[in-house]
Write a protein that holds these residues in place. Structure first.
Motif, PDB file in Angstrom:
ATOM      1  N   TRP A 161       2.177   2.053 -11.439  1.00 56.69           N
ATOM      2  CA  TRP A 161       1.721   0.801 -10.821  1.00 56.69           C
ATOM      3  C   TRP A 161       1.750  -0.321 -11.862  1.00 56.69           C
ATOM      4  O   TRP A 161       0.743  -0.758 -12.390  1.00 56.69           O
ATOM      5  N   ARG A 162       2.950  -0.784 -12.153  1.00 57.08           N
ATOM      6  CA  ARG A 162       3.192  -1.762 -13.196  1.00 57.08           C
ATOM      7  C   ARG A 162       3.929  -2.965 -12.618  1.00 57.08           C
ATOM      8  O   ARG A 162       4.872  -2.795 -11.827  1.00 57.08           O
ATOM      9  N   SER A 167      -4.916  -1.820 -12.205  1.00 55.38           N
ATOM     10  CA  SER A 167      -4.133  -2.970 -12.668  1.00 55.38           C
ATOM     11  C   SER A 167      -3.793  -2.864 -14.141  1.00 55.38           C
ATOM     12  O   SER A 167      -2.734  -3.330 -14.577  1.00 55.38           O
ATOM     13  N   THR A 168      -4.686  -2.265 -14.918  1.00 57.25           N
ATOM     14  CA  THR A 168      -4.503  -2.222 -16.370  1.00 57.25           C
ATOM     15  C   THR A 168      -4.083  -0.858 -16.892  1.00 57.25           C
ATOM     16  O   THR A 168      -3.502  -0.768 -17.980  1.00 57.25           O
ATOM     17  N   ASP A 217       0.818  -1.213   0.000  1.00 60.67           N
ATOM     18  CA  ASP A 217       0.000   0.000   0.000  1.00 60.67           C
ATOM     19  C   ASP A 217       0.853   1.264   0.000  1.00 60.67           C
ATOM     20  O   ASP A 217       0.488   2.268  -0.621  1.00 60.67           O
ATOM     21  N   LEU A 218       1.979   1.246   0.691  1.00 62.43           N
ATOM     22  CA  LEU A 218       2.865   2.406   0.662  1.00 62.43           C
ATOM     23  C   LEU A 218       3.453   2.607  -0.733  1.00 62.43           C
ATOM     24  O   LEU A 218       3.565   3.750  -1.214  1.00 62.43           O
ATOM     25  N   LEU A 219       3.832   1.513  -1.375  1.00 64.49           N
ATOM     26  CA  LEU A 219       4.313   1.624  -2.754  1.00 64.49           C
ATOM     27  C   LEU A 219       3.228   2.179  -3.668  1.00 64.49           C
ATOM     28  O   LEU A 219       3.488   3.027  -4.527  1.00 64.49           O
ATOM     29  N   ALA A 220       2.000   1.695  -3.478  1.00 64.66           N
ATOM     30  CA  ALA A 220       0.897   2.178  -4.303  1.00 64.66           C
ATOM     31  C   ALA A 220       0.665   3.667  -4.093  1.00 64.66           C
ATOM     32  O   ALA A 220       0.375   4.401  -5.047  1.00 64.66           O
ATOM     33  N   ALA A 221       0.785   4.125  -2.849  1.00 65.01           N
ATOM     34  CA  ALA A 221       0.582   5.553  -2.570  1.00 65.01           C
ATOM     35  C   ALA A 221       1.592   6.411  -3.314  1.00 65.01           C
ATOM     36  O   ALA A 221       1.302   7.559  -3.666  1.00 65.01           O
ATOM     37  N   VAL A 222       2.767   5.855  -3.596  1.00 62.13           N
ATOM     38  CA  VAL A 222       3.796   6.592  -4.328  1.00 62.13           C
ATOM     39  C   VAL A 222       3.645   6.418  -5.832  1.00 62.13           C
ATOM     40  O   VAL A 222       3.756   7.383  -6.604  1.00 62.13           O
ATOM     41  N   LEU A 223       3.379   5.187  -6.280  1.00 62.71           N
ATOM     42  CA  LEU A 223       3.446   4.870  -7.708  1.00 62.71           C
ATOM     43  C   LEU A 223       2.148   5.114  -8.462  1.00 62.71           C
ATOM     44  O   LEU A 223       2.167   5.493  -9.642  1.00 62.71           O
ATOM     45  N   VAL A 224       1.003   4.879  -7.824  1.00 67.70           N
ATOM     46  CA  VAL A 224      -0.266   5.049  -8.542  1.00 67.70           C
ATOM     47  C   VAL A 224      -0.470   6.488  -9.019  1.00 67.70           C
ATOM     48  O   VAL A 224      -0.875   6.704 -10.175  1.00 67.70           O
ATOM     49  N   PRO A 225      -0.199   7.504  -8.203  1.00 66.25           N
ATOM     50  CA  PRO A 225      -0.401   8.876  -8.702  1.00 66.25           C
ATOM     51  C   PRO A 225       0.454   9.241  -9.908  1.00 66.25           C
ATOM     52  O   PRO A 225       0.086  10.139 -10.670  1.00 66.25           O
ATOM     53  N   VAL A 226       1.585   8.557 -10.095  1.00 65.30           N
ATOM     54  CA  VAL A 226       2.459   8.867 -11.238  1.00 65.30           C
ATOM     55  C   VAL A 226       2.366   7.797 -12.319  1.00 65.30           C
ATOM     56  O   VAL A 226       3.238   7.688 -13.174  1.00 65.30           O
ATOM     57  N   HIS A 227       1.304   6.987 -12.265  1.00 57.22           N
ATOM     58  CA  HIS A 227       1.062   5.933 -13.259  1.00 57.22           C
ATOM     59  C   HIS A 227       2.235   4.953 -13.344  1.00 57.22           C
ATOM     60  O   HIS A 227       2.596   4.479 -14.427  1.00 57.22           O
TER      61      HIS A 227
END
Length: 699
Positions: A55-56, A127-128, A43-53
């Motif tokens: 999440w791969r 996810s996609t 979840d911490l990784l997602a908080a960083v990576l999802v906003p900058v696209h």
């Protein structure tokens, strides 16, 4: 019970004082904590990576593995004691069995009607598409001019339309934590099949964490009973079968509570490190659910008590919880701001409670000793405190006799409640929340004896805590923190569940704290009763067996009607959605939903899964509905797109014919499946038929 502390219950389990643990003890003490740590890292990784696209899978998976490897030595610092091997094997088997059971009977909720569908579609999107926000593809509907049309809508339930300058974007409702974890299932299987089983895996991990907590508080043998009762509890199973956030939240909170026990029992540097871990666990739970702020607020008075006793874990727990919460606030505000505004009526009081309890805890920690010396000594204060807890429990249970709880009639849930009341032959009063029946909801699933035993346990612990505080004993009871947080959360949740009150949907509100706390407390009462008996082993075994049956039987009786495949819901919705996608061309089509049901269920699914721009209409004047649709159709045509009209109800099909009399709507989805029952005043015991239909015309 007033003269026995919970950790003393271990005395009859054949467990020696803490020493280097065996493998079974290490698995029981550390297994759930380790799995919760993995969730927090994701979840911490997602908080960083999802906003900058970002999440791969090629980036996320190696980073998770690296962080897990780096964190492994920290998990080994969690204390473990030797336990009988069979207890750990039994707890693990129960947890795994629960996960397999839930996974094999999982729901397939993707047609958006309830929260499970919104979490599934949220997961599918990140996810996609690897990030947020969700583009509205407004150009397909004529650009900014479309936003000036009062009939035009881009948003749908749980997916807000947010205007940005001259454009708009779609913002999902809920927090990022659960979808980030469930996205690993999408990447593993390449579709929803993996997503649907991830809640079951998370629930199994949560049961292992709860087994570790119960073993710390009641003893490893009794942890088997507590784990089994939780595993067969219908609301636990229901949450594990669907893409809800509760299983993930329960895992993190249970692990944090276990670390809290360890921190208060430890000394020196161990207490400091464990205190930081416990506090961060409670704070980082806010990455998953906004309700986590309630547990953080209740944790602060515990920290004040620890500080007054000069315990080294006091500040680390408080600072860790507040720091974790501050970190969780960032993605919440960045990615879920409309949702926070939508729940302001619940969130503002919760923030206020945190401020009040935090300020009170700071004052108590700083001047509590001096204030205490000036206060008069109250005779029999432990008994009075225990009596107060009993009184609160009785009042909560008796509320239907003197109270009917209402909410604003303007709340969107009021229309839902009114419709259910009409269908079930009840007096139509959409403003009712049925919150006064919340104790009865608990009783449906665990039985009244379990509730009484749990209430007696919490009352006894309240009295014990006062007696301990007034004594010269410096050692802090390990149960103190979990008991305070659990009791406060139970009271606040039962007082105001804050959820649409149809069952079993509403019962998931009590999964992260209430059901686990009640069942563990009831098992603790049974353990105390058995250990207080001054009789031979045979009678103790008999009493323990009868007590275990009293715990398990009502829970199983509530679950049995929906335990097997008959309890599966929403089956076939993925296939139905794929049929709809097969009828659409992402490079050409732009979809408009014409009635309330299609506008709720399909826009985000079509936008996310089919890759086709999607919208809906909201008709204020039915006589002018066709004209409003023609205006939207004209803008789509001018944008070099093909208008596609969809409907799920008769009024939508009628509107289709008014817009274009030359063609008959085609059925593109026609699914007969099952959904959970939606009862307001009784426990659900099965499923109901659900039809999912969609008609379409291309202009």
């Amino acid at each position: 019970m007033a003269d026995v502390q919970i950790e003393e219950l271990n005395s009859g389990d054949g467990v020696r004082p803490p020493r280097a643990g065996n493998l079974a003890g290490a698995v029981l003490a550390r297994g759930g904590v380790a799995l919760a740590g993995v969730v927090v890292l994701i979840d911490l990784l997602a908080a960083v990576l999802v906003p900058v696209h970002g999440w791969r899978p090629p980036l996320v998976v190696p980073l998770v593995l690296l962080l897990v490897a780096f964190s492994a030595p920290l998990v080994r610092r969690v204390p473990a004691v030797a336990v009988p091997s069979w207890t750990t094997l039994a707890c693990v088997a129960i947890a795994v069995g629960h996960g397999v059971w839930a996974g094999l009977t999982h729901a397939e909720h993707v047609v958006l009607r309830r929260d499970a569908g919104s979490y599934a579609l949220y997961t599918q999107w990140i996810s996609t598409h690897h990030g947020l926000q969700i583009p509205s593809q407004l150009d397909a509907f004529g650009g900014a001019a479309a936003l000036a049309d009062p009939a035009f809508r881009l948003g749908s339930p749980a997916f807000f339309q947010v205007t940005t300058g001259g454009g708009a974007e779609i913002v999902p409702q809920f927090f990022l934590g659960a979808p980030a974890v469930y996205s690993l299932g999408w990447w593993t299987t390449g579709g929803f099949a993996g997503v649907f089983v991830m809640p079951a895996i998370a629930s199994a991990a949560a049961l292992l964490a709860l087994a570790g907590l119960a073993a710390r508080l009641v003893g490893p043998r009794w942890a088997v009973l507590a784990t089994a009762a939780l595993a067969i509890c219908q609301p636990m199973l229901h949450a594990a079968r669907s893409t809800y956030s509760e299983p993930v939240a329960l895992l993190v909170v249970a692990a944090a509570a276990a670390l809290l026990v360890d921190a208060t029992r430890a000394t020196g540097r161990a207490a400091v490190s464990l205190g930081w871990a416990a506090g961060l666990g409670f704070g980082f739970a806010g990455l998953i659910r906004v309700d986590a702020l309630r547990e953080v607020s209740l944790l602060l008075p515990v920290c004040a008590v620890l500080a007054l006793r000069k315990h080294p874990a006091a500040r680390p727990i408080a600072f860790g919880a507040l720091f974790g919460t501050a970190i969780a606030v960032v993605p919440a505000v960045l990615l879920s701001r409309p949702y926070l505004g939508n729940i302001g009526g619940s969130l503002v009081p919760l923030v206020g409670l945190t401020v009040v309890l935090g300020a009170g805890a700071w004052v108590a920690a700083r001047w509590g000793t001096a204030i205490g010396r000036r206060l008069p000594t109250i005779a029999r204060l432990p008994e009075l405190t225990a009596g107060l807890v009993l009184l609160v429990g009785v009042v909560l249970a008796a509320r239907p006799l003197f109270m009917t709880v209402h909410q604003s009639a303007a709340d969107p849930g009021s229309k839902v409640v009114a419709g259910l009341q009409l269908r079930q032959g009840l007096t139509v009063d959409g403003g009712r929340t049925y919150a006064e029946h919340s104790v009865q909801w608990l009783s449906w699933y665990v039985g009244p004896l379990v509730l009484v035993a749990a209430l007696l346990t919490f009352a006894g612990l309240a009295g014990l805590s006062v007696r301990w505080w007034r004594s010269d004993e410096t050692e802090v009871p390990g149960w103190l923190g979990p008991a305070v947080v659990a009791l406060g959360s139970i009271v606040l949740t039962l007082y105001r569940p804050g959820i649409t009150p149809d069952h079993p949907w509403a019962d998931r509100r009590m999964v992260p704290i209430v059901f686990p706390a009640v069942i563990i407390a009831a098992v603790a009462f049974l353990a105390w009763l058995v250990r207080r008996m001054r009789t031979g082993p045979a009678l103790k075994v008999t009493v323990a067996t009868v007590g275990a049956v009293a715990v398990l039987l009502p829970t199983w009786a509530a679950t049995a009607p929906v335990a097997g495949a008959a309890g599966r819901t929403e089956v076939g919705e993925v296939a139905a959605a794929q049929k709809v996608c097969a009828q659409l061309d992402p490079s050409l089509d732009a979809v408009v939903a014409l009635d309330a049901r299609s506008a709720n269920e399909w826009p985000q699914l079509i936008r996310g899964l089919c890759g086709v721009p999607a919208s809906s209409v909201k008709i204020a004047d039915p006589d002018r509905g066709a004209d409003a649709v023609r205006g939207i159709v004209a803008r789509i045509t001018e944008a070099d797109r093909r208008p596609v009209l969809i409907a799920a109800q008769d009024e939508g099909r009628t509107l289709m014919k008014q817009v274009d009399v030359s063609q008959e709507p085609q059925v593109v989805a026609d699914l007969a499946t099952r959904e959970d029952q939606r009862y307001l005043e009784r426990r659900p015991d099965g499923t109901d038929p659900l039809g999912v239909q969609l008609w379409m015309i291309r202009l």
